[in-house]
Design a protein around this motif. Structure first.
Motif, PDB file in Angstrom:
ATOM      1  N   VAL A   1       0.860  -1.174   0.000  1.00 17.96           N
ATOM      2  CA  VAL A   1       0.000   0.000   0.000  1.00 17.96           C
ATOM      3  C   VAL A   1       0.900   1.229   0.000  1.00 17.96           C
ATOM      4  N   ILE A   2       0.632   2.133  -0.930  1.00 15.43           N
ATOM      5  CA  ILE A   2       1.467   3.337  -1.020  1.00 15.43           C
ATOM      6  C   ILE A   2       0.654   4.556  -0.623  1.00 15.43           C
ATOM      7  N   GLU A   3       1.183   5.318   0.286  1.00 13.23           N
ATOM      8  CA  GLU A   3       0.506   6.548   0.701  1.00 13.23           C
ATOM      9  C   GLU A   3       1.466   7.720   0.592  1.00 13.23           C
TER      10      GLU A   3
ATOM     11  N   ASN B   1       4.732   4.975   3.408  1.00 11.51           N
ATOM     12  CA  ASN B   1       4.069   6.254   3.572  1.00 11.51           C
ATOM     13  C   ASN B   1       5.118   7.354   3.644  1.00 11.51           C
ATOM     14  N   ALA B   2       4.760   8.530   3.167  1.00 17.32           N
ATOM     15  CA  ALA B   2       5.682   9.662   3.271  1.00 17.32           C
ATOM     16  C   ALA B   2       4.891  10.906   3.634  1.00 17.32           C
ATOM     17  N   TYR B   3       5.433  11.717   4.525  1.00 18.61           N
ATOM     18  CA  TYR B   3       4.783  12.978   4.845  1.00 18.61           C
ATOM     19  C   TYR B   3       5.806  13.960   5.402  1.00 18.61           C
TER      20      TYR B   3
ATOM     21  N   GLU C   1       7.871   6.098   6.020  1.00 17.04           N
ATOM     22  CA  GLU C   1       7.492   5.075   6.975  1.00 17.04           C
ATOM     23  C   GLU C   1       7.308   3.756   6.252  1.00 17.04           C
ATOM     24  N   VAL C   2       7.955   2.747   6.747  1.00 14.42           N
ATOM     25  CA  VAL C   2       7.755   1.401   6.204  1.00 14.42           C
ATOM     26  C   VAL C   2       7.097   0.596   7.306  1.00 14.42           C
TER      27      VAL C   2
ATOM     28  N   ILE D   1       8.757   1.311  10.834  1.00 13.57           N
ATOM     29  CA  ILE D   1      10.060   1.957  10.952  1.00 13.57           C
ATOM     30  C   ILE D   1       9.964   3.287  10.239  1.00 13.57           C
ATOM     31  N   ARG D   2      10.282   4.348  10.961  1.00 11.12           N
ATOM     32  CA  ARG D   2      10.180   5.675  10.387  1.00 11.12           C
ATOM     33  C   ARG D   2      11.569   6.232  10.139  1.00 11.12           C
ATOM     34  N   VAL D   3      11.788   6.622   8.899  1.00 10.70           N
ATOM     35  CA  VAL D   3      13.042   7.267   8.556  1.00 10.70           C
ATOM     36  C   VAL D   3      12.751   8.753   8.439  1.00 10.70           C
TER      37      VAL D   3
END
Lengths: 106, 729
Positions: free
Chosen positions: B433-435, B485-487, B496-497, B581-583
């Motif tokens: 899922v890509i956000e 996810n990216a924000y 975020e993975v 895991i948030r980068v």
């Protein structure tokens, strides 16, 4: 990459060997050289055995030479066609224009 | 190779790689949306364009291979072949093969590559149901049918007795200079059918003095036998269509069309000679030629004012075959759109962009210096013009940085493939899922984040998500989910993975870390700290992998990569429910808006995005209950750090102290400083390697006065403040 010309005189005949690529990249450079050679002899024989590539520009040069030779009543012969040159002449159905006997390399 | 050719080839390679990228993402989407015509078209277009360009460079291997793939795609487009998962699979592999071929450009041809290609094509044919021979028969019948209808509409004029296509070519003088070779078109044409005859015209070549060896004087009349449709044949000449003259007459065209052809070309050429050429290649019989020429003369006598133009002739030709008209219209439209797009975007060398941004950086520093001097002078007019300039500089900075911003979506889409491949390898069913695909970040960051992300995603699939049986037993859906996810978050971008897998057991991690000596037996760690341990090198052992639902393989490498980008990694996991895991990465690597503060004699820069508010220290209620240092901010407990103590600056109690409240992620902390010096644009100069262990500082910058100021790294300062208070409590 460029074409190299080696020529030798034999009386009125000039024997020229072109090696390398007869293409757009050296066409501008070759035109005066080739015309100069033709101008200086009665018969120009061009050995194409070492021509690795012939493109439209190269073909046009050969055509120009043949035309000029005819107009000046001179003789232009293409000999020992490499497979690259043969392929182009055949594709354009221009073997007859040059009228040279073609020897198929084995 | 000349510079020009090298450049052209580089463009070809770049464009092809872009197209292959499109192709991959479209193919991946096709799996879920097999009926989407737009996606199929996009795949087809990519293959078609690559084939065309490869033909121009004489890359026969690429042309041959791509041609076969394109044929299958064409049949998919026509609905003859259905999209299935195995077909997409093979198409993806074919795509990879094309990429390999393109990348191998200029190297010695590798026979194994050819074999691989053949094997792939065989697999493709199997999926697509035969090699299209059956289709060839079909299309012949179709051709016959169209022929019938054509005959009906053509009754008005006599036809020529000729089953071949006739192609009339007059190349533009600049064709050779533009890097194209008419011979290449003929060679390419030969791949679509049989060239029955050619008449080459060199009549346009001027006399010897004027003849420019780099101009093209060639024209050709080609008689061509092929099952291909008109569009396909026209497409061969797509790249010269614009300025050269290309006329394609279908088999058994009306005699009048040949008349028109002769007439159009006769503006510059002798029409009798042209007619003879047509006879010589077998397009017309002598009798037909006579008829054509006399009809033409008659027409001219009757309507001397009318002189048909090429456009009208084409319209007339198109009127015969309405399919061709629609196709041509569509194509024209597509070309038009492409042109519009081209004019809207240009390719710029990344290096030039970097140079520009460097210069802007210098401009920012110089501007800040000027601002400082103007303030010292206190000249009103000067101050005003300086503030105008600095506003412009700010805008230039923002715009030029935005030039390098790209959406992360493209990077994310690549993971469709990774997820599919890896999950297939492991026999797990996993959905990606890509956000936040339209979140933008600096291109240089995007380039460097790909590898760490791949690692994280692979880890999630490999070790995070359980086997189907295990999942069903736990009452989870059989298909696992990995979310990308990216924000944006306070001047950072967060990627975020996350997965809905087994999660990480902190007890096991801690036990393992203790056993490895990473953590002293008496050391107490918070849950977050324990989870962060999986990023440490000592835990990346095979044993840890199998015991701890697997995290830890090469995670230290990921951590190092991220830290080299001035980023951080956060780990969040719930046992049984999943891990995320948030980068956290800085948006750009070069320039930030900063907040300048004075501490002792030195100046420090706090990234402005993370500054919440500034408060006078004296006004705050200090809570020192547990011997800890808190302040109460409107009733909220706020940990704080005294920067003077932290960085060992000189204490000067006379100064009125201030607290800058900064935020990182969800946490806040106060930083005690002496002076607030205001907003300040900052060019980040990286610190050298020896400072890499320094925490709390992310870089340095040069102030307008020439002094050096350190740039604070808020994230680690906030956690430092939190930890101190925690440890003290």
């Amino acid at each position: 990459m460029d074409a190299t010309l080696t020529s030798e005189r034999d009386g009125d005949t000039c024997r020229l060997k072109i090696s390398g690529e007869l293409s757009i990249y050296c066409a501008a450079e070759l035109k005066p050289q080739l015309l100069g050679l033709l101008g200086g002899c009665q018969e120009l024989e061009i050995n194409l055995a070492e021509v690795a590539e012939l493109d439209s520009a190269g073909f046009q040069l050969l055509y120009l030479l043949k035309r000029e030779a005819r107009q000046a009543g001179k003789e232009l012969r293409l000999v020992a066609h490499s497979s690259a040159t043969l392929e182009v002449l055949e594709m354009l159905r221009m073997e007859a224009y040059f009228g040279d006997p073609v020897v198929l390399a084995s | 190779m000349t510079d020009f050719m090298e450049q052209a080839q580089e463009t070809f390679v770049n464009e092809s790689l872009d197209l292959l990228q499109d192709m991959e993402s479209s193919l991946n989407q096709l799996v879920d949306d097999p009926a989407n015509d737009e996606l199929i078209n996009s795949v087809f277009r990519a293959a078609h364009t690559i084939k065309g360009s490869a033909g121009l460079f004489g890359q026969d291997a690429i042309v041959a291979f791509t041609h076969k793939v394109e044929n299958v795609l064409d049949r998919v487009r026509d609905g003859e072949v259905a999209i299935t998962a195995p077909l997409v699979e093979v198409l993806l592999e074919c795509r990879d093969h094309i990429e390999v071929l393109i990348e191998a450009l200029g190297e010695e041809p590798d026979p194994t590559l050819h074999q691989q290609g053949e094997a792939l094509l065989a697999a493709l044919m199997q999926q697509a149901g035969g090699d299209g021979a059956a289709t060839a028969v079909e299309s012949t019948t179709q051709l016959a049918q169209t022929d019938d209808s054509v005959v009906v509409s053509r009754e008005e004029g006599p036809q020529v007795e000729n089953d071949n296509w006739h192609i009339s070519l007059r190349f533009h003088a600049d064709v050779l200079r533009n890097g194209m070779d008419p011979l290449a078109f003929l060679r390419y044409l030969a791949t679509l059918g049989e060239i029955v005859n050619v008449a080459t015209l060199v009549d346009q070549m001027p006399n010897v003095e004027e003849m420019d060896p780099e101009s093209c004087y060639l024209g050709m009349e080609v008689s061509f036998r092929s099952e291909a449709d008109k569009q396909t044949i026209m497409d061969v000449f797509e790249f010269v269509m614009e300025d050269s003259s290309v006329v394609v007459l279908p088999p058994r065209s009306k005699l009048s069309e040949y008349t028109d052809l002769i007439e159009t070309l006769s503006e510059s050429e002798d029409e009798r000679r042209l007619g003879e050429l047509l006879v010589s290649v077998g397009a017309l019989s002598t009798h037909e030629l006579e008829k054509a020429l006399s009809r033409q003369q008659l027409d001219q006598l009757q309507h001397p004012e009318q002189h048909p133009r090429l456009g009208e002739i084409l319209v007339e030709q198109h009127a015969v075959d309405s399919n061709t008209v629609t196709a041509a219209l569509k194509k024209q439209q597509a070309q038009h759109e492409r042109k519009m797009k081209e004019s809207r975007s240009i390719r710029v060398d990344a290096e030039r962009l970097d140079q520009l941004i460097n210069l802007v950086g210098e401009l920012v520093i110089a501007g800040a210096g000027t601002g400082l001097k103007a303030q010292q002078l206190g000249d009103e007019d000067l101050l005003e013009s300086v503030s105008l300039i600095s506003r412009l500089v700010e805008e230039i900075r923002d715009r030029s940085l935005r030039l390098r911003m790209v959406q992360i979506g493209e990077t994310f889409n690549r993971f469709n493939r990774v997820v599919r491949d890896v999950s297939k390898e492991l026999g797990k069913s996993i959905k990606l899922v890509i956000e936040g695909a339209d979140t933008e970040l600096d291109k240089s960051v995007v380039e460097k984040i790909g590898d760490p992300l791949t690692h994280l995603v692979r880890n999630s699939i490999d070790h995070g998500i359980e086997s189907a049986e295990e999942r069903l037993a736990k009452g989870k859906p059989e298909q696992g989910t990995v979310t990308l996810n990216a924000y944006h978050d306070s001047g950072n971008i967060v990627i975020e993975v996350s997965d809905d897998g087994g999660g990480i057991d902190p007890d096991k991690v801690l036990a393992k870390a203790r056993a490895n000596g990473l953590v002293a037996p008496e050391q107490h760690l918070s849950r977050a700290e324990v989870l962060r341990l999986i990023l440490e090198a000592g835990l990346s052992t095979k044993e840890a992998v199998s015991n701890l639902s697997g995290r830890g393989v090469g995670m230290d490498v990921v951590k190092r990569n991220v830290e080299s980008l001035r980023g951080q990694i956060e780990v969040d996991s719930e046992l049984g429910a999943g891990t995320s895991i948030r980068v956290r990465l800085p948006l750009t690597l070069s320039i930030i808006d900063g907040f300048l503060v004075g501490v002792g004699d030195a100046s420090y820069v706090i990234p402005l995005d993370s500054v919440e508010e500034c408060i006078e220290y004296e006004q705050l209620e200090k809570v020192r209950d547990h011997g800890g240092d808190y302040i109460s901010l409107r009733g909220e407990v706020l940990p704080f750090l005294d920067l003077r103590t932290l960085f060992g600056e000189r204490k000067d109690r006379d100064n009125r102290e201030n607290i800058v409240v900064v935020r990182s992620g969800g946490a806040k902390a106060g930083l005690v400083v002496d002076e607030l010096l205001g907003e300040y644009q900052t060019v980040i100069k990286p610190l050298s390697q020896i400072f890499s262990k320094l925490s709390g500082i992310s870089g340095s910058t040069i102030l307008g006065s020439g002094e050096v100021a350190m740039i604070l790294e808020v994230n680690s300062l906030v956690s430092e403040a939190e930890q101190r208070t925690l440890h003290l409590s």
